[in-house]
Design an enzyme around this catalytic site. Structure first.
Site, mmCIF file in Angstrom:
data_model
loop_
_atom_site.group_PDB
_atom_site.id
_atom_site.type_symbol
_atom_site.label_atom_id
_atom_site.label_comp_id
_atom_site.label_asym_id
_atom_site.label_seq_id
_atom_site.Cartn_x
_atom_site.Cartn_y
_atom_site.Cartn_z
ATOM 1 N N CYS A 167 0.765 -1.249 0.142
ATOM 2 C CA CYS A 167 -0.059 -0.016 0.021
ATOM 3 C C CYS A 167 0.846 1.282 0.083
ATOM 4 O O CYS A 167 0.366 2.452 -0.012
ATOM 5 C CB CYS A 167 -0.798 0.016 1.112
ATOM 6 N N HIS A 307 -2.245 8.189 6.038
ATOM 7 C CA HIS A 307 -2.488 7.083 5.611
ATOM 8 C C HIS A 307 -4.001 6.714 5.989
ATOM 9 O O HIS A 307 -4.702 6.054 4.947
ATOM 10 C CB HIS A 307 -1.527 5.907 6.209
ATOM 11 N N GLU A 318 -0.852 5.480 13.886
ATOM 12 C CA GLU A 318 -0.597 6.465 13.283
ATOM 13 C C GLU A 318 -0.902 7.730 13.980
ATOM 14 O O GLU A 318 -0.294 8.861 14.086
ATOM 15 C CB GLU A 318 -1.299 6.722 11.849
ATOM 16 N N LYS A 336 -9.065 8.339 2.374
ATOM 17 C CA LYS A 336 -9.771 7.149 2.243
ATOM 18 C C LYS A 336 -11.047 7.070 2.694
ATOM 19 O O LYS A 336 -11.863 6.040 2.491
ATOM 20 C CB LYS A 336 -8.628 5.999 3.073
ATOM 21 N N HIS A 341 -9.630 2.331 -0.253
ATOM 22 C CA HIS A 341 -8.224 2.219 -0.175
ATOM 23 C C HIS A 341 -7.866 1.610 -1.365
ATOM 24 O O HIS A 341 -8.181 0.410 -1.634
ATOM 25 C CB HIS A 341 -7.992 1.165 0.893
ATOM 26 N N PHE A 403 1.643 -3.229 3.950
ATOM 27 C CA PHE A 403 1.978 -4.598 4.391
ATOM 28 C C PHE A 403 3.682 -5.052 4.211
ATOM 29 O O PHE A 403 4.095 -4.630 3.320
ATOM 30 C CB PHE A 403 1.030 -5.730 3.628
#
Length: 415
Positions: A167, A307, A318, A336, A341, A403
């Site tokens: 991502c 993010h 975060e 998002k 996403h 990831f």
């Protein structure tokens, strides 16, 4: 932490975007500023554990035309990359017919690349044997093909690279492109991310691991970054491509640009395949490295494009990072909530939106988040809620985490 020397800036001179909020840069920006989710029930996901997504609106024939009989050989993620790149290059005022293609680089990231085509062709092979498998399967599948086809479309003969950091792939592409420019390997870089992996198998895989929201009764409320009751992300597709040039070169041809890409920090958690490292030490290192490259201190940051996946663990990690490193409370947005996403494309999309935030002095609200709902983040962060906030942004950071423990932070500043 060891001091990081300032390496110089590059200018963002062109933007191209295709997202669930709209086809094109300005359509996407308008949709994000409205602050309403694009998630809806997806007929192609019928029967899946999660049956909703964020899809790109139907494109007109003119918007979607690849031309030259080439579209049939391209995966959808590649088509999106080509169209976004064309918009970005035109926006930058560049003409591929007259540029020195040997000095133009292309870097395009994707997380799952042609997974959609592998899925459909595997089914055809299972049902009807090898004669039903498309001879274009491999070029539709392999992740470097977006960069390859963009290079061919633009006549770009410089470095052509594909980044794969899950991502964070789109953000990584921009960091790599910046390095190519500052090293002198090219004079123009066309860089970004593209993803089109909203398929039954991929969506089910994310659902089975508990990453997706289960709000099937109200998909438009499902993506809610930093909200107390967030329960997962909404899968999406999209693409964004940015044109980058060394600042002195852009100025020489009269281009002030949207923003400067002033710094980039990349680290690895080296911790777990899917979970962020507790404490966020290496995400913090990426943020501090990016700021050091830009010659800025944390106190200089006016705005954070988070993010913000809407997953419980990622958002809390975060938020803690933002509160710890940026305690002065810069404004925070999380696109998002509107866009879902888009996996490997997300970092490029969000960098482009950050550049538009700087251009327009407007911060988009986080969809489905109210001021009362912020307690779920676990830390005090100044998320913009309800409506657009008018704010002059001199310096912003855009976070991307993937990831595999990939952390990428980009610093964008006013030109």
């Amino acid at each position: 932490m060891t001091a990081v020397p300032r390496r110089g800036a590059v200018t963002v001179t062109g933007l191209g975007m295709i997202t669930p909020a709209g086809v094109g840069r300005e359509a996407t920006w308008a949709g994000v500023l409205r602050g309403r989710s694009t998630a809806a029930t997806d007929p192609e996901l019928k029967g899946c554990p999660v049956d909703f997504s964020c899809r790109i609106p139907a494109m007109t024939p003119e918007q979607g035309r690849i031309g030259g009989g080439r579209a049939w050989r391209m995966g959808r993620f590649t088509q999106l990359a080509v169209l976004a790149a064309r918009e970005a290059v035109a926006d930058a005022g560049l003409a591929p017919a007259s540029w020195d293609g040997a000095r133009v680089a292309v870097v395009i990231g994707s997380g799952l690349a042609g997974a959609a085509h592998l899925e459909t062709q595997t089914l055809r092979h299972h049902q009807g044997g090898p004669d039903l498998v498309s001879p274009s399967l491999v070029p539709m599948l392999i992740p470097n093909m977006a960069a390859g086809e963009v290079s061919a479309d633009l006549g770009a003969h410089g470095p052509s690279l594909a980044t794969e950091t899950a991502c964070a792939s789109g953000a990584t592409a921009l960091a790599v492109a910046r390095d190519l420019l500052l090293s002198g390997s090219c004079d123009i870089a066309v860089a970004g991310g593209a993803e089109a992996a909203v398929t039954p198998v991929v969506t089910t895989g994310f659902a089975r691991m508990g990453a997706l929201s289960g709000r099937a009764d109200a998909p438009e409320l499902a993506s809610r970054p930093f909200a107390a009751d967030r329960d997962g992300f909404v899968i999406a597709e999209g693409a964004a491509v940015l044109v980058l040039e060394r600042t002195r070169d852009a100025a020489a041809r009269g281009r002030r640009g949207y923003a400067l890409l002033a710094g980039a920090g990349l680290t690895s958690d080296a911790h777990h395949p899917t979970a962020p490292a507790p404490g966020g030490e290496y995400a913090e290192a990426a943020l501090r490295t990016a700021l050091a490259q830009a010659g800025l201190s944390p106190a200089d940051v006016d705005h954070v494009n988070a993010h913000g996946t809407s997953t419980p663990l990622n958002d809390s990690t975060e938020a803690a990072l933002i509160a710890r490193v940026l305690p002065h409370g810069p404004s925070v947005t999380a696109p998002k909530g509107v866009l879902g996403h888009s996996l490997g494309a997300a970092g490029a999309v969000e960098a482009a939106l950050t550049a538009l935030t700087i251009r327009d002095s407007r911060v988009a609200p986080v969809a489905n988040l109210t001021a009362d709902g912020l307690s779920g983040a676990g830390h005090a962060v100044d998320c913009v809620t309800g409506a657009v906030r008018e704010q002059r942004v001199g310096a912003a950071v855009s976070h991307s985490f993937g990831f595999g423990g990939h952390n990428v932070v980009l610093v964008l500043t006013a030109p």
